[in-house]
Write a protein that holds these residues in place. Structure first.
Motif, PDB file in Angstrom:
ATOM      1  N   GLN A   7       0.830  -1.204   0.000  1.00 49.10           N
ATOM      2  CA  GLN A   7       0.000   0.000   0.000  1.00 49.10           C
ATOM      3  C   GLN A   7       0.871   1.263   0.000  1.00 49.10           C
ATOM      4  O   GLN A   7       0.584   2.215  -0.727  1.00 49.10           O
ATOM      5  CB  GLN A   7      -0.919  -0.006   1.217  1.00 49.10           C
ATOM      6  CG  GLN A   7      -1.878   1.150   1.264  1.00 49.10           C
ATOM      7  CD  GLN A   7      -2.815   1.057   2.453  1.00 49.10           C
ATOM      8  OE1 GLN A   7      -2.684   0.187   3.304  1.00 49.10           O
ATOM      9  NE2 GLN A   7      -3.763   1.959   2.509  1.00 49.10           N
ATOM     10  N   LEU A   8       1.935   1.282   0.774  1.00 51.85           N
ATOM     11  CA  LEU A   8       2.828   2.449   0.810  1.00 51.85           C
ATOM     12  C   LEU A   8       3.539   2.651  -0.522  1.00 51.85           C
ATOM     13  O   LEU A   8       3.695   3.782  -0.981  1.00 51.85           O
ATOM     14  CB  LEU A   8       3.832   2.306   1.948  1.00 51.85           C
ATOM     15  CG  LEU A   8       3.254   2.366   3.361  1.00 51.85           C
ATOM     16  CD1 LEU A   8       4.340   2.081   4.382  1.00 51.85           C
ATOM     17  CD2 LEU A   8       2.580   3.688   3.627  1.00 51.85           C
ATOM     18  N   LEU A   9       3.946   1.572  -1.155  1.00 52.19           N
ATOM     19  CA  LEU A   9       4.568   1.695  -2.474  1.00 52.19           C
ATOM     20  C   LEU A   9       3.565   2.185  -3.513  1.00 52.19           C
ATOM     21  O   LEU A   9       3.910   2.972  -4.396  1.00 52.19           O
ATOM     22  CB  LEU A   9       5.182   0.366  -2.901  1.00 52.19           C
ATOM     23  CG  LEU A   9       6.466  -0.020  -2.184  1.00 52.19           C
ATOM     24  CD1 LEU A   9       6.905  -1.419  -2.596  1.00 52.19           C
ATOM     25  CD2 LEU A   9       7.559   0.985  -2.462  1.00 52.19           C
ATOM     26  N   ALA A  10       2.321   1.732  -3.395  1.00 50.00           N
ATOM     27  CA  ALA A  10       1.283   2.200  -4.318  1.00 50.00           C
ATOM     28  C   ALA A  10       1.043   3.698  -4.147  1.00 50.00           C
ATOM     29  O   ALA A  10       0.875   4.429  -5.132  1.00 50.00           O
ATOM     30  CB  ALA A  10      -0.005   1.421  -4.095  1.00 50.00           C
ATOM     31  N   VAL A  11       1.044   4.163  -2.913  1.00 47.70           N
ATOM     32  CA  VAL A  11       0.885   5.596  -2.659  1.00 47.70           C
ATOM     33  C   VAL A  11       2.053   6.362  -3.259  1.00 47.70           C
ATOM     34  O   VAL A  11       1.872   7.407  -3.893  1.00 47.70           O
ATOM     35  CB  VAL A  11       0.762   5.863  -1.137  1.00 47.70           C
ATOM     36  CG1 VAL A  11       0.858   7.339  -0.830  1.00 47.70           C
ATOM     37  CG2 VAL A  11      -0.551   5.303  -0.615  1.00 47.70           C
ATOM     38  N   ALA A  12       3.258   5.851  -3.104  1.00 49.17           N
ATOM     39  CA  ALA A  12       4.431   6.517  -3.675  1.00 49.17           C
ATOM     40  C   ALA A  12       4.340   6.580  -5.191  1.00 49.17           C
ATOM     41  O   ALA A  12       4.678   7.601  -5.799  1.00 49.17           O
ATOM     42  CB  ALA A  12       5.708   5.786  -3.256  1.00 49.17           C
ATOM     43  N   VAL A  13       3.837   5.527  -5.809  1.00 43.64           N
ATOM     44  CA  VAL A  13       3.700   5.505  -7.269  1.00 43.64           C
ATOM     45  C   VAL A  13       2.652   6.512  -7.728  1.00 43.64           C
ATOM     46  O   VAL A  13       2.824   7.167  -8.756  1.00 43.64           O
ATOM     47  CB  VAL A  13       3.344   4.078  -7.747  1.00 43.64           C
ATOM     48  CG1 VAL A  13       2.886   4.063  -9.183  1.00 43.64           C
ATOM     49  CG2 VAL A  13       4.539   3.163  -7.565  1.00 43.64           C
ATOM     50  N   VAL A  14       1.589   6.676  -6.972  1.00 41.14           N
ATOM     51  CA  VAL A  14       0.533   7.622  -7.353  1.00 41.14           C
ATOM     52  C   VAL A  14       0.989   9.064  -7.122  1.00 41.14           C
ATOM     53  O   VAL A  14       0.701   9.954  -7.930  1.00 41.14           O
ATOM     54  CB  VAL A  14      -0.762   7.331  -6.553  1.00 41.14           C
ATOM     55  CG1 VAL A  14      -1.783   8.423  -6.739  1.00 41.14           C
ATOM     56  CG2 VAL A  14      -1.330   5.987  -6.972  1.00 41.14           C
ATOM     57  N   ILE A  15       1.715   9.307  -6.057  1.00 41.85           N
ATOM     58  CA  ILE A  15       2.097  10.672  -5.703  1.00 41.85           C
ATOM     59  C   ILE A  15       3.293  11.176  -6.519  1.00 41.85           C
ATOM     60  O   ILE A  15       3.428  12.384  -6.736  1.00 41.85           O
ATOM     61  CB  ILE A  15       2.347  10.755  -4.185  1.00 41.85           C
ATOM     62  CG1 ILE A  15       1.005  10.621  -3.477  1.00 41.85           C
ATOM     63  CG2 ILE A  15       3.034  12.048  -3.784  1.00 41.85           C
ATOM     64  CD1 ILE A  15       1.064  10.635  -2.002  1.00 41.85           C
ATOM     65  N   ALA A  16       4.132  10.299  -7.029  1.00 41.94           N
ATOM     66  CA  ALA A  16       5.316  10.727  -7.783  1.00 41.94           C
ATOM     67  C   ALA A  16       4.976  11.605  -8.991  1.00 41.94           C
ATOM     68  O   ALA A  16       5.607  12.654  -9.168  1.00 41.94           O
ATOM     69  CB  ALA A  16       6.143   9.517  -8.202  1.00 41.94           C
ATOM     70  N   PRO A  17       3.996  11.260  -9.838  1.00 44.43           N
ATOM     71  CA  PRO A  17       3.684  12.156 -10.957  1.00 44.43           C
ATOM     72  C   PRO A  17       3.127  13.503 -10.503  1.00 44.43           C
ATOM     73  O   PRO A  17       3.406  14.540 -11.126  1.00 44.43           O
ATOM     74  CB  PRO A  17       2.636  11.392 -11.767  1.00 44.43           C
ATOM     75  CG  PRO A  17       2.721   9.999 -11.321  1.00 44.43           C
ATOM     76  CD  PRO A  17       3.276  10.007  -9.943  1.00 44.43           C
ATOM     77  N   MET A  18       2.354  13.499  -9.426  1.00 41.94           N
ATOM     78  CA  MET A  18       1.841  14.768  -8.904  1.00 41.94           C
ATOM     79  C   MET A  18       2.997  15.629  -8.403  1.00 41.94           C
ATOM     80  O   MET A  18       3.025  16.841  -8.623  1.00 41.94           O
ATOM     81  CB  MET A  18       0.830  14.519  -7.780  1.00 41.94           C
ATOM     82  CG  MET A  18      -0.424  13.815  -8.248  1.00 41.94           C
ATOM     83  SD  MET A  18      -1.760  13.696  -7.046  1.00 41.94           S
ATOM     84  CE  MET A  18      -0.986  13.065  -5.610  1.00 41.94           C
ATOM     85  N   THR A  19       3.960  15.007  -7.760  1.00 41.65           N
ATOM     86  CA  THR A  19       5.125  15.733  -7.264  1.00 41.65           C
ATOM     87  C   THR A  19       5.941  16.293  -8.424  1.00 41.65           C
ATOM     88  O   THR A  19       6.435  17.424  -8.351  1.00 41.65           O
ATOM     89  CB  THR A  19       5.994  14.805  -6.400  1.00 41.65           C
ATOM     90  OG1 THR A  19       5.179  14.267  -5.360  1.00 41.65           O
ATOM     91  CG2 THR A  19       7.156  15.540  -5.800  1.00 41.65           C
ATOM     92  N   THR A  20       6.067  15.525  -9.487  1.00 43.46           N
ATOM     93  CA  THR A  20       6.765  16.013 -10.673  1.00 43.46           C
ATOM     94  C   THR A  20       6.066  17.247 -11.228  1.00 43.46           C
ATOM     95  O   THR A  20       6.710  18.221 -11.619  1.00 43.46           O
ATOM     96  CB  THR A  20       6.835  14.916 -11.745  1.00 43.46           C
ATOM     97  OG1 THR A  20       7.484  13.773 -11.191  1.00 43.46           O
ATOM     98  CG2 THR A  20       7.612  15.378 -12.964  1.00 43.46           C
ATOM     99  N   GLY A  21       4.745  17.217 -11.261  1.00 44.31           N
ATOM    100  CA  GLY A  21       3.985  18.375 -11.734  1.00 44.31           C
ATOM    101  C   GLY A  21       4.188  19.594 -10.854  1.00 44.31           C
ATOM    102  O   GLY A  21       4.388  20.706 -11.363  1.00 44.31           O
TER     103      GLY A  21
END
Length: 94
Positions: A7-21
């Motif tokens: 679950q934590l890795l899934a959150v990191a995968v979802v948040i990474a593109p938002m952080t890039t933006g």
């Protein structure tokens, strides 16, 4: 334990593109540049991860979500460095 890690890795995968933006927004609309951008990216990802934890009722796991945010911020900085356009002098040298 394994489900929490997934679950934590899934959150990191979802948040990474938002952080890039957000990092791109910082770059375009603020004077932040150079070594400050990775720090902003990691900080943004940590904040987004904590917001995610609170929004979905995982308040007992805020520390783990913050660590997930650090991973997300680091991956966002790496992704940004991969997709950023190279400078013309870089093409001549490379």
């Amino acid at each position: 334990m394994q489900n929490e890690l997934i679950q934590l890795l899934a959150v990191a995968v979802v948040i990474a593109p938002m952080t890039t933006g957000f990092t791109e927004i910082y770059k375009r609309y603020t004077p932040a540049e150079g070594k400050l951008l990775p720090v902003l990216a990691i900080g943004t990802a940590v904040v987004l991860s904590i917001i995610w934890a609170v929004a979905f009722g995982h308040t007992s796991l805020i520390g783990q979500y913050a660590l997930s945010g650090v991973l997300s911020g680091l991956s966002a900085v790496g992704v940004y460095n991969l997709v950023k356009p190279s400078k013309p002098e870089d093409k001549a040298n490379g």
